[in-house]
Design a protein around this motif. Structure first.
Motif, PDB file in Angstrom:
ATOM      1  N   LYS A  26      14.563 -12.601 -18.622  1.00  0.00           N
ATOM      2  CA  LYS A  26      13.141 -12.074 -19.541  1.00  0.00           C
ATOM      3  C   LYS A  26      13.426 -12.385 -20.722  1.00  0.00           C
ATOM      4  CE  LYS A  26      11.084 -10.642 -15.319  1.00  0.00           C
ATOM      5  NZ  LYS A  26      10.683  -8.927 -15.410  1.00  0.00           N
ATOM      6  N   LYS A  29      14.032 -16.135 -22.185  1.00  0.00           N
ATOM      7  CA  LYS A  29      12.808 -16.195 -21.950  1.00  0.00           C
ATOM      8  C   LYS A  29      12.041 -16.514 -23.492  1.00  0.00           C
ATOM      9  CE  LYS A  29       9.594 -18.939 -19.938  1.00  0.00           C
ATOM     10  NZ  LYS A  29       9.959 -20.422 -20.333  1.00  0.00           N
ATOM     11  N   SER A  31       9.874 -13.389 -23.385  1.00  0.00           N
ATOM     12  CA  SER A  31       8.891 -12.665 -22.175  1.00  0.00           C
ATOM     13  C   SER A  31       8.481 -11.500 -22.747  1.00  0.00           C
ATOM     14  CB  SER A  31       9.991 -12.246 -20.633  1.00  0.00           C
ATOM     15  OG  SER A  31       8.697 -11.498 -19.637  1.00  0.00           O
ATOM     16  N   HIS A  51      13.167 -20.184 -24.397  1.00  0.00           N
ATOM     17  CA  HIS A  51      11.642 -20.476 -24.840  1.00  0.00           C
ATOM     18  C   HIS A  51      11.112 -21.496 -24.147  1.00  0.00           C
ATOM     19  CE1 HIS A  51      10.974 -22.968 -27.978  1.00  0.00           C
ATOM     20  NE2 HIS A  51      12.141 -22.551 -28.243  1.00  0.00           N
ATOM     21  N   ASP A  52      11.760 -23.078 -24.167  1.00  0.00           N
ATOM     22  CA  ASP A  52      11.422 -24.119 -23.445  1.00  0.00           C
ATOM     23  C   ASP A  52      12.281 -24.515 -22.672  1.00  0.00           C
ATOM     24  OD1 ASP A  52      14.337 -24.527 -24.279  1.00  0.00           O
ATOM     25  OD2 ASP A  52      14.068 -25.999 -25.153  1.00  0.00           O
ATOM     26  N   LEU A  53      13.108 -23.289 -21.629  1.00  0.00           N
ATOM     27  CA  LEU A  53      13.461 -23.769 -20.394  1.00  0.00           C
ATOM     28  C   LEU A  53      12.548 -22.356 -19.241  1.00  0.00           C
ATOM     29  CD1 LEU A  53      17.118 -23.208 -20.720  1.00  0.00           C
ATOM     30  CD2 LEU A  53      16.002 -25.427 -20.451  1.00  0.00           C
ATOM     31  N   LYS A  54      12.875 -23.100 -18.161  1.00  0.00           N
ATOM     32  CA  LYS A  54      12.551 -22.276 -17.085  1.00  0.00           C
ATOM     33  C   LYS A  54      13.246 -21.393 -16.721  1.00  0.00           C
ATOM     34  CE  LYS A  54       9.837 -26.609 -14.290  1.00  0.00           C
ATOM     35  NZ  LYS A  54       9.612 -27.425 -13.203  1.00  0.00           N
ATOM     36  N   LEU A  55      13.039 -20.046 -16.144  1.00  0.00           N
ATOM     37  CA  LEU A  55      13.350 -18.371 -15.361  1.00  0.00           C
ATOM     38  C   LEU A  55      14.494 -19.337 -14.378  1.00  0.00           C
ATOM     39  CD1 LEU A  55      11.165 -15.913 -15.203  1.00  0.00           C
ATOM     40  CD2 LEU A  55      13.196 -15.622 -17.111  1.00  0.00           C
ATOM     41  N   ALA A  56      14.104 -19.816 -13.899  1.00  0.00           N
ATOM     42  CA  ALA A  56      15.329 -20.602 -12.668  1.00  0.00           C
ATOM     43  C   ALA A  56      16.377 -20.854 -13.059  1.00  0.00           C
ATOM     44  CB  ALA A  56      14.701 -21.225 -11.742  1.00  0.00           C
ATOM     45  N   ASP A  57      16.430 -21.704 -14.115  1.00  0.00           N
ATOM     46  CA  ASP A  57      17.665 -22.577 -15.200  1.00  0.00           C
ATOM     47  C   ASP A  57      17.862 -21.436 -16.048  1.00  0.00           C
ATOM     48  OD1 ASP A  57      16.071 -25.249 -14.405  1.00  0.00           O
ATOM     49  OD2 ASP A  57      15.056 -25.384 -15.874  1.00  0.00           O
TER      50      ASP A  57
END
Length: 75
Positions: A26, A29, A31, A51-57
């Motif tokens: 987070k 990211k 968050s 910031h441009d990636l998904k949390l899963a990545d």
């Protein structure tokens, strides 16, 4: 890349005795999670780096760091 490793380690430094993998993801990211703001982790230099990636990545990168012994989880 080494820059990514350094950024993830920098973010992890902020979490010693405070949080774990999910909170580190987070931070990276960027968050606005209540706990991130409460502990002022949004002031960490690594905040929002991915910031441009998904949390899963981001979690995948963190897991790689753990697998490669750059990070360790202690209970």
């Amino acid at each position: 890349p080494m820059e990514d490793i350094r950024v993830i380690l920098r973010g992890a430094d902020e979490l010693i005795s405070t949080g774990g993998r999910s909170m580190l993801a987070k931070i990276l990211k960027g968050s606005k999670d209540k706990k991130i703001l409460e502990y002022k982790l949004n002031e960490c230099p690594a905040y929002g780096y991915y910031h441009d990636l998904k949390l899963a990545d981001i979690m995948h990168y963190i897991d790689w760091m753990i697998d490669e012994d750059y990070l360790r989880i202690e209970l």
